[in-house]
Design an enzyme around this catalytic site. Structure first.
Site, PDB file in Angstrom:
ATOM      1  N   ARG A 123     -12.300  -5.654  -6.990  1.00 13.27           N
ATOM      2  CA  ARG A 123     -12.042  -6.348  -5.633  1.00 13.27           C
ATOM      3  C   ARG A 123     -13.106  -6.650  -4.889  1.00 13.27           C
ATOM      4  O   ARG A 123     -14.037  -5.780  -4.838  1.00 13.27           O
ATOM      5  CB  ARG A 123     -11.167  -5.381  -4.888  1.00 13.27           C
ATOM      6  CG  ARG A 123      -9.797  -5.738  -4.661  1.00 13.27           C
ATOM      7  CD  ARG A 123      -9.158  -5.086  -3.697  1.00 13.27           C
ATOM      8  NE  ARG A 123      -9.655  -3.759  -2.715  1.00 13.27           N
ATOM      9  CZ  ARG A 123      -9.097  -3.452  -1.777  1.00 13.27           C
ATOM     10  NH1 ARG A 123      -7.852  -3.584  -1.492  1.00 13.27           N
ATOM     11  NH2 ARG A 123      -9.741  -2.311  -1.142  1.00 13.27           N
TER      12      ARG A 123
ATOM     13  N   PHE B 139       0.884  -1.199   0.149  1.00 11.80           N
ATOM     14  CA  PHE B 139      -0.120  -0.029   0.044  1.00 11.80           C
ATOM     15  C   PHE B 139       0.886   1.259   0.146  1.00 11.80           C
ATOM     16  O   PHE B 139       1.847   1.256   1.034  1.00 11.80           O
ATOM     17  CB  PHE B 139      -0.969   0.051   1.269  1.00 11.80           C
ATOM     18  CG  PHE B 139      -1.931   0.854   1.245  1.00 11.80           C
ATOM     19  CD1 PHE B 139      -3.039   0.690   0.477  1.00 11.80           C
ATOM     20  CD2 PHE B 139      -2.279   1.869   2.202  1.00 11.80           C
ATOM     21  CE1 PHE B 139      -4.252   1.526   0.457  1.00 11.80           C
ATOM     22  CE2 PHE B 139      -3.172   2.905   2.068  1.00 11.80           C
ATOM     23  CZ  PHE B 139      -4.226   2.882   1.186  1.00 11.80           C
TER      24      PHE B 139
ATOM     25  N   TYR C 277     -10.741  -1.309  10.738  1.00  9.96           N
ATOM     26  CA  TYR C 277     -11.853  -0.805  10.094  1.00  9.96           C
ATOM     27  C   TYR C 277     -12.261  -1.635   8.674  1.00  9.96           C
ATOM     28  O   TYR C 277     -13.263  -1.626   8.394  1.00  9.96           O
ATOM     29  CB  TYR C 277     -11.936   0.791   9.729  1.00  9.96           C
ATOM     30  CG  TYR C 277     -10.607   1.261   8.940  1.00  9.96           C
ATOM     31  CD1 TYR C 277     -10.480   0.836   7.596  1.00  9.96           C
ATOM     32  CD2 TYR C 277      -9.533   1.843   9.543  1.00  9.96           C
ATOM     33  CE1 TYR C 277      -9.345   1.422   6.986  1.00  9.96           C
ATOM     34  CE2 TYR C 277      -8.339   2.323   8.989  1.00  9.96           C
ATOM     35  CZ  TYR C 277      -8.258   2.091   7.703  1.00  9.96           C
ATOM     36  OH  TYR C 277      -7.125   2.443   6.978  1.00  9.96           O
ATOM     37  N   LYS C 278     -11.263  -2.481   8.486  1.00 13.78           N
ATOM     38  CA  LYS C 278     -11.438  -3.465   7.378  1.00 13.78           C
ATOM     39  C   LYS C 278     -12.030  -4.805   7.945  1.00 13.78           C
ATOM     40  O   LYS C 278     -13.338  -4.672   8.247  1.00 13.78           O
ATOM     41  CB  LYS C 278     -10.088  -3.629   6.768  1.00 13.78           C
ATOM     42  CG  LYS C 278      -9.581  -2.320   5.941  1.00 13.78           C
ATOM     43  CD  LYS C 278      -8.206  -2.362   5.288  1.00 13.78           C
ATOM     44  CE  LYS C 278      -7.801  -1.164   4.888  1.00 13.78           C
ATOM     45  NZ  LYS C 278      -6.535  -1.049   4.598  1.00 13.78           N
TER      46      LYS C 278
ATOM     47  N   ASP D 284       2.662  -5.245   8.095  1.00 10.12           N
ATOM     48  CA  ASP D 284       1.475  -4.576   7.849  1.00 10.12           C
ATOM     49  C   ASP D 284       0.322  -5.525   7.680  1.00 10.12           C
ATOM     50  O   ASP D 284       0.201  -6.153   6.579  1.00 10.12           O
ATOM     51  CB  ASP D 284       1.471  -3.288   6.925  1.00 10.12           C
ATOM     52  CG  ASP D 284       0.466  -2.467   6.846  1.00 10.12           C
ATOM     53  OD1 ASP D 284      -0.639  -3.150   7.313  1.00 10.12           O
ATOM     54  OD2 ASP D 284       0.581  -1.703   6.111  1.00 10.12           O
TER      55      ASP D 284
END
Ligand SMILES: *Cc1c(COP(=O)(O)O)cnc(C)c1O
Length: 430
Positions: free
Chosen positions: A390, A131, A237-238, A212
Site C-alpha cells: 500500500r 476493516f 491519525y491517518k 466509517d
C-alpha cells in the site's frame, strides 16, 4: 486531471514546480532521507501540531485545573471547536461534528443509538472487505441484543476480492434491515464507495446508513449534509495527521439530535449544565451530545494544529493533488512495471471518482519482502496480506518526484533481487 503523464524523471520535477500545495511540505517533519508513503496509516508530525501540543503542555504547567477554561485553546471546548473545524472538510454544519473517542468506540456509540432490533428490523448490512475491527464491533452489537450474528449481520461479499459493488449491497436492503454500515474508502484496495447513491437507496427503504470514513477523511471531500447521510465516524491519525492515537470524530445529521445517545456519558451534557452534576442526563442538542468522557487534551492539541493545515490547504485542493499523485503512480506502474520480470499490477480503481487517497500495488509472490526492501531503502509503504503493497502519496507532504523515486525503487528491487535478503516472516505491526 492530468492525462498526459510522461515516464521520465524530468516530468516529475515539472509537476512539482507547478504544484500549488508545494510549500505545505515545509511544515511537516519528514524523517531524514525518507520517502514517506504511509500517511494512510499514520500521518506525519507537523510544526503546527508541535506548537499546539507545546502550548497545551505549558498551559498545564502554569494553569493546572484552570486550563479547562483559561488555556489558550480552552480544553473544555476542544471537542466542539475541533468538530467545527473538521466540519469544513466533510460538508457538515459545525454542530454536526464532534471530536471524541476512537473509531471503533464511535461505531459502538452510533450503532447503539440507531440499532433497535426490538422494533422489528433486526439486520445490519456490512461488507467482507471492511476493516476487521468494524466487523468485530458489529457482531458484538448484534449479540448484545441476544441475536445471532450469523442471521442478523449480513456481510456483502466482494466479487473479485478487491471491490464492493454497490448493487450487491442494495440487493440486501429490505424491510428486515435496520442499518447499513460501510467504509467510505476500502482500506486495502482504496476503492471509494458511492456514499451518495447508497444513502439515497437506503433511505428509500427506511434504512439508517452510516459510514466509517477512517480512510477517506482528510483525503477525499465528503458532502454529508448534501448526501443526507445519517451518521459517520473516522479517526484523525491517518490522512488528518493528528498523531498516534489522536482522537476520532463523529458526524451526526442534525435531524437526529433529539435521539437518545445509545452510550451516554457526562461530556454529552449540555455544556452549561454539565457541572450542575445532576443525575438527570440532558444531552447537548448537537453531535457533542454523543461524547462520553473527558477528552484527551494533548492529543487534541496536536490535532488542532494539524487540522489547521488541512483547512488552510482546503479539501478540494488536497483532493486534486492527491488524485494527480495516485494517477501518476498508477501510470508509472502500468506503463513501466507491469510486464515480466516485474509483474506488478494495480489493485485500485482507475476511475478517479472511485478512488480514495492511496494505491494498492499488487505483487503476486513477493509483496511482503518487497515492502521490507523498500523500507531498507528508507521508503515507507505498508503491507496488507496477502499481496498488497500500500502506497499513499499524500498531497500535503509528498511530491511527484517521491512517486517517481518509489516506482524506480520497485523496479530496482526486482532487478537486483534485493528482496531475497529478507525473511518471509512478518513483523507484528506491518
Ligand atoms: C484505521 C481504521 C480503524 C481503526 O480503528 P481505531 O478504533 O482507531 O483503532 C477502523 N476502521 C477503519 C475502516 C480504519 O481504516
Amino acid at each position: 486531471m492530468n492525462k498526459s503523464f510522461r515516464t521520465g524523471k524530468q516530468f516529475a520535477g515539472e509537476m512539482d514546480s507547478r504544484d500549488p500545495l508545494a510549500d505545505m511540505r515545509n511544515r511537516f517533519y519528514i524523517p531524514e532521507n525518507t520517502i514517506y508513503m504511509d500517511g494512510n496509516s499514520l500521518g506525519l508530525a507537523s510544526m503546527d501540531a508541535e506548537k499546539k501540543l507545546q502550548e497545551a503542555l505549558q498551559d498545564w504547567k502554569t494553569l493546572a485545573i484552570r486550563g479547562w477554561l483559561d488555556a489558550k485553546s480552552p480544553w473544555f471546548y476542544l471537542p466542539e471547536k475541533l468538530g467545527a473545524k473538521m466540519a469544513e472538510l466533510v460538508g457538515a454544519q459545525p454542530e454536526e461534528v464532534v471530536m471524541t473517542g476512537s473509531t471503533t468506540g464511535n461505531l459502538h456509540s452510533m450503532v447503539s443509538t440507531f440499532y433497535k432490533p426490538w422494533e422489528g428490523r433486526t439486520k445490519i448490512i456490512a461488507d467482507t472487505l471492511n476493516f476487521p475491527s468494524d466487523i468485530y464491533a458489529l457482531r458484538s452489537q448484534v449479540m448484545l441484543h441476544g441475536l445471532d450474528p450469523e442471521e442478523n449481520l449480513v456481510l456483502v461479499e466482494s466479487r473479485d476480492g478487491k471491490y464492493i459493488d454497490e448493487d450487491d449491497v442494495i440487493k440486501y436492503m429490505d424491510e428486515t434491515v435496520s442499518l447499513v454500515l460501510l467504509p467510505g474508502v476500502l482500506y486495502r484496495s482504496g476503492q471509494l464507495l458511492d456514499m451518495k447513491r447508497l444513502t439515497s437507496e437506503a433511505h428509500k427503504r427506511g434504512i439508517i446508513i452510516g459510514f466509517d470514513c477512517a480512510h477517506s477523511a482528510g483525503a477525499v471531500p465528503h458532502y454529508f449534509d448534501n448526501w443526507d447521510v445519517d451518521f459517520a465516524f473516522w479517526c484523525s491519525y491517518k490522512h488528518l495527521n493528528g498523531g498516534p492515537g489522536s482522537p476520532a470524530f463523529i458526524y451526526l445529521n442534525k435531524r437526529h439530535f433529539n435521539r437518545e445517545p445509545g452510550l451516554a456519558g457526562w461530556f454529552g451534557c449540555k455544556k452549561e449544565k454539565q457541572f450542575d452534576l445532576s443525575i438527570d442526563f440532558d444531552h447537548a442538542n448537537s453531535a457533542g451530545g454523543w461524547q462520553m468522557g473527558t477528552p484527551s487534551v494533548f492529543s487534541a492539541a496536536a490535532l488542532e494544529g494539524s487540522l489547521d493545515i488541512s483547512c488552510e490547504a482546503g479539501i478540494e485542493k488536497i483532493r486534486e493533488k492527491s488524485l494527480e499523485l495516485t494517477s501518476y503512480l498508477i501510470f508509472l506502474v502500468e506503463n513501466t512495471l507491469s510486464d515480466a520480470p516485474y509483474n506488478y499490477t494495480t489493485g485500485t480503481p482507475l476511475d478517479t471518482d472511485r478512488r480514495g487517497g492511496h494505491v494498492a500495488i499488487i505483487h503476486p509472490q513477493e509483496a511482503w519482502r518487497i515492502c521490507c526492501a523498500l523500507k531498507d531503502r528508507n521508503i515507507i509503504p505498508d503491507f496488507r496480506p496477502d499481496s498488497v503493497i500500500r502506497l499513499a502519496p499524500c498531497a500535503l507532504y509528498n511530491t511527484f518526484t517521491d512517486v517517481w523515486n518509489v516506482a524506480e525503487a520497485l523496479r530496482e528491487i526486482l532487478d537486483h533481487k534485493e528482496y531475497e535478503k529478507f525473511s518471509v516472516k512478518r513483523d507484528a505491526v506491518s
